[in-house]
Design a protein around this motif. Sequence first.
Motif, mmCIF file in Angstrom:
data_model
loop_
_atom_site.group_PDB
_atom_site.id
_atom_site.type_symbol
_atom_site.label_atom_id
_atom_site.label_comp_id
_atom_site.label_asym_id
_atom_site.label_seq_id
_atom_site.Cartn_x
_atom_site.Cartn_y
_atom_site.Cartn_z
ATOM 1 N N HIS A 13 -5.664 -10.802 -7.543
ATOM 2 C CA HIS A 13 -5.392 -10.251 -8.877
ATOM 3 C C HIS A 13 -4.173 -9.348 -8.718
ATOM 4 C CE1 HIS A 13 -5.804 -8.182 -12.690
ATOM 5 N NE2 HIS A 13 -6.069 -7.031 -12.093
ATOM 6 N N VAL A 14 -3.024 -9.846 -9.141
ATOM 7 C CA VAL A 14 -1.749 -9.182 -8.868
ATOM 8 C C VAL A 14 -1.237 -8.535 -10.152
ATOM 9 C CG1 VAL A 14 0.605 -9.513 -8.022
ATOM 10 C CG2 VAL A 14 -1.270 -10.875 -7.071
ATOM 11 N N THR A 15 -0.679 -7.343 -10.016
ATOM 12 C CA THR A 15 -0.098 -6.637 -11.156
ATOM 13 C C THR A 15 1.402 -6.444 -10.918
ATOM 14 O OG1 THR A 15 -0.772 -4.566 -10.116
ATOM 15 C CG2 THR A 15 -2.231 -5.463 -11.806
ATOM 16 N N PRO A 16 2.166 -6.165 -11.964
ATOM 17 C CA PRO A 16 3.619 -6.013 -11.790
ATOM 18 C C PRO A 16 3.974 -4.867 -10.836
ATOM 19 C CG PRO A 16 3.068 -6.313 -14.109
ATOM 20 C CD PRO A 16 1.773 -6.114 -13.394
ATOM 21 N N ASP A 17 5.128 -4.949 -10.230
ATOM 22 C CA ASP A 17 5.602 -3.908 -9.319
ATOM 23 C C ASP A 17 5.541 -2.543 -9.994
ATOM 24 O OD1 ASP A 17 6.111 -5.795 -7.406
ATOM 25 O OD2 ASP A 17 8.288 -5.852 -7.728
ATOM 26 N N GLY A 18 5.037 -1.569 -9.258
ATOM 27 C CA GLY A 18 4.934 -0.216 -9.783
ATOM 28 C C GLY A 18 3.642 0.084 -10.505
ATOM 29 N N HIS A 19 2.808 -0.924 -10.714
ATOM 30 C CA HIS A 19 1.533 -0.705 -11.409
ATOM 31 C C HIS A 19 0.569 0.016 -10.468
ATOM 32 C CE1 HIS A 19 -2.136 -1.475 -13.684
ATOM 33 N NE2 HIS A 19 -1.385 -1.878 -14.694
ATOM 34 N N PRO A 20 -0.147 1.040 -10.942
ATOM 35 C CA PRO A 20 -1.026 1.787 -10.030
ATOM 36 C C PRO A 20 -2.231 0.997 -9.543
ATOM 37 C CG PRO A 20 -1.232 2.579 -12.289
ATOM 38 C CD PRO A 20 -0.062 1.648 -12.267
ATOM 39 N N GLU A 21 -2.731 0.053 -10.336
ATOM 40 C CA GLU A 21 -3.903 -0.729 -9.916
ATOM 41 C C GLU A 21 -3.389 -1.976 -9.205
ATOM 42 O OE1 GLU A 21 -6.718 -2.225 -8.661
ATOM 43 O OE2 GLU A 21 -6.423 -3.624 -10.330
ATOM 44 N N ARG A 22 -3.112 -1.822 -7.924
ATOM 45 C CA ARG A 22 -2.415 -2.854 -7.163
ATOM 46 C C ARG A 22 -3.243 -3.338 -5.980
ATOM 47 N NH1 ARG A 22 -0.848 2.300 -6.095
ATOM 48 N NH2 ARG A 22 0.041 2.910 -4.076
ATOM 49 N N ASP A 76 -2.934 -5.633 -22.650
ATOM 50 C CA ASP A 76 -2.588 -4.481 -23.467
ATOM 51 C C ASP A 76 -1.508 -3.698 -22.724
ATOM 52 O OD1 ASP A 76 -3.851 -2.974 -21.506
ATOM 53 O OD2 ASP A 76 -5.383 -2.136 -22.819
ATOM 54 N N GLY A 77 -1.277 -2.456 -23.096
ATOM 55 C CA GLY A 77 -0.175 -1.714 -22.527
ATOM 56 C C GLY A 77 -0.224 -1.538 -21.028
ATOM 57 N N ASP A 78 -1.423 -1.542 -20.437
ATOM 58 C CA ASP A 78 -1.512 -1.326 -18.990
ATOM 59 C C ASP A 78 -2.444 -2.306 -18.273
ATOM 60 O OD1 ASP A 78 -3.993 -0.377 -19.795
ATOM 61 O OD2 ASP A 78 -3.484 1.729 -19.497
ATOM 62 N N THR A 79 -2.862 -3.368 -18.943
ATOM 63 C CA THR A 79 -3.792 -4.329 -18.353
ATOM 64 C C THR A 79 -3.120 -5.700 -18.296
ATOM 65 O OG1 THR A 79 -5.614 -3.078 -19.335
ATOM 66 C CG2 THR A 79 -6.130 -5.278 -18.481
ATOM 67 N N ALA A 243 -10.413 11.388 -9.184
ATOM 68 C CA ALA A 243 -10.548 12.829 -9.402
ATOM 69 C C ALA A 243 -10.034 13.619 -8.205
ATOM 70 C CB ALA A 243 -12.004 13.194 -9.681
ATOM 71 N N HIS A 244 -9.620 12.918 -7.154
ATOM 72 C CA HIS A 244 -9.064 13.583 -5.972
ATOM 73 C C HIS A 244 -7.804 14.353 -6.351
ATOM 74 C CE1 HIS A 244 -7.178 14.096 -2.033
ATOM 75 N NE2 HIS A 244 -8.365 13.868 -1.491
ATOM 76 N N GLN A 245 -7.599 15.474 -5.705
ATOM 77 C CA GLN A 245 -6.476 16.351 -6.039
ATOM 78 C C GLN A 245 -5.105 15.698 -5.841
ATOM 79 O OE1 GLN A 245 -7.139 19.712 -3.512
ATOM 80 N NE2 GLN A 245 -6.870 18.558 -1.609
ATOM 81 N N ASP A 246 -5.029 14.648 -5.051
ATOM 82 C CA ASP A 246 -3.745 13.987 -4.806
ATOM 83 C C ASP A 246 -3.483 12.798 -5.721
ATOM 84 O OD1 ASP A 246 -3.199 15.769 -2.772
ATOM 85 O OD2 ASP A 246 -3.964 14.450 -1.181
ATOM 86 N N ASP A 247 -4.428 12.477 -6.608
ATOM 87 C CA ASP A 247 -4.245 11.286 -7.433
ATOM 88 C C ASP A 247 -3.125 11.509 -8.458
ATOM 89 O OD1 ASP A 247 -5.905 8.589 -7.957
ATOM 90 O OD2 ASP A 247 -5.031 9.315 -9.837
ATOM 91 N N PRO A 248 -2.267 10.509 -8.653
ATOM 92 C CA PRO A 248 -1.112 10.692 -9.544
ATOM 93 C C PRO A 248 -1.416 10.552 -11.026
ATOM 94 C CG PRO A 248 -1.069 8.492 -8.603
ATOM 95 C CD PRO A 248 -2.203 9.213 -7.937
ATOM 96 N N LEU A 249 -2.594 10.051 -11.403
ATOM 97 C CA LEU A 249 -2.859 9.745 -12.811
ATOM 98 C C LEU A 249 -3.684 10.801 -13.529
ATOM 99 C CD1 LEU A 249 -3.510 5.892 -12.850
ATOM 100 C CD2 LEU A 249 -1.356 7.158 -12.923
ATOM 101 N N ALA A 250 -4.092 11.866 -12.832
ATOM 102 C CA ALA A 250 -4.958 12.849 -13.472
ATOM 103 C C ALA A 250 -4.771 14.207 -12.817
ATOM 104 C CB ALA A 250 -6.417 12.394 -13.396
ATOM 105 N N MET A 251 -5.570 15.187 -13.272
ATOM 106 C CA MET A 251 -5.348 16.553 -12.826
ATOM 107 C C MET A 251 -6.642 17.269 -12.457
ATOM 108 S SD MET A 251 -2.329 17.921 -15.388
ATOM 109 C CE MET A 251 -3.258 17.495 -16.867
ATOM 110 N N LEU A 252 -7.613 16.560 -11.903
ATOM 111 C CA LEU A 252 -8.742 17.252 -11.295
ATOM 112 C C LEU A 252 -8.410 17.508 -9.828
ATOM 113 C CD1 LEU A 252 -11.966 15.714 -12.886
ATOM 114 C CD2 LEU A 252 -10.578 17.675 -13.610
ATOM 115 N N GLY A 285 -8.791 5.156 -8.459
ATOM 116 C CA GLY A 285 -8.310 5.805 -7.241
ATOM 117 C C GLY A 285 -6.959 5.227 -6.884
ATOM 118 N N TYR A 286 -5.881 6.003 -7.073
ATOM 119 C CA TYR A 286 -4.541 5.408 -7.054
ATOM 120 C C TYR A 286 -3.587 6.020 -6.042
ATOM 121 C CZ TYR A 286 -6.786 3.469 -11.039
ATOM 122 O OH TYR A 286 -7.711 2.838 -11.823
ATOM 123 N N ASP A 287 -3.980 7.078 -5.357
ATOM 124 C CA ASP A 287 -3.255 7.516 -4.173
ATOM 125 C C ASP A 287 -3.923 6.839 -2.985
ATOM 126 O OD1 ASP A 287 -3.216 9.494 -1.687
ATOM 127 O OD2 ASP A 287 -1.413 9.882 -2.876
#
Length: 307
Positions: A13-22, A76-79, A243-252, A285-287
């Motif tokens: 299941h491949v997503t475009p370059d730069g997509h976080p769910e890779r 959709d915009g990100d799927t 929710a990890h502190q290093d994840d790029p998509l959120a701020m927990l 989980g994207y980092d």
Amino acid sequence: MTALITHADCLHHVTPDGHPERVARLEHLLHALEGLDLARVTAPLATEEDLLRCHPQDHIDAIRDGVPARGFAQVDGDTWLSPGSWDAALRAVGAALRAVDMVVAGEAANAFCATRPPGHHAETQTAMGFCLFGTAAIAAKHALDHHGLERVAVCDFDVHHGNGTQDLLWNEPRALTITSHQSPLWPGTGAASERGAHDNVINLPLPPRSGGAEMKKAWSELAFPRLSTFEPKLIIISAGFDAHQDDPLAMLEWTVDDFRWITRELCAIASTVCGGRVVSTLEGGYDLEALSAAARAHVEGLMEAAG
């Protein structure tokens, strides 16, 4: 023993370059689990009958028919869909169903499904948020309707609200859905006032920049007591590690130890109310490094509970 259920189709299941769910997410996670003493199981393909437990035929048809012969198709915009997306999605659902079968039958004490695409944002007739089918909700319905379990709980600690799981199980009195998530954050659902048709939904919105202390207080005071009194016969975990502190998509600001803590606590309740029966399925989980470390801690927690 803890079962690890996965399939190489989930790497297709491949997503475009730069997509976080890779693809690299699953590659890194599986590498992190190498060397652990796990029962390694090949995920089967779910059937359309399995998907129909939660989704209507027209949604299933739209996903299947939308898969491109080459390149990408945007849902959709990100799927996105690629040529391997249909089989990957069926493997993701199939892994969760196999996990339920194994745990209910006593073939494994608990199980972790290392699969993608994730599932907890997929609503009844809407694929969104990287998700095509509601994996955790379908697994819950499988446990209830196929195995005849009286009650099932779905516990979701992904940083984004599990709007799909909530939608799919909103009217199901036999399922308790508990979700902690950053708020405000996409998809914008998950207010504490959203309680389900049968008071069967618990949402735990957490403010940006909050960390493990706030998470532990919310789960300990608002979720664990209700989970214990509900007495599910199986606990399904939507295990998102964003929710990890290093994840790029959120701020927990959770740490690896926070994921270890919540895993141990959920397994301890499962030990008391349902013989330790837990099925966990990968969500976000994207980092890559944070994902790998947190997922390993989560699986080690499952292994500790399995004994």
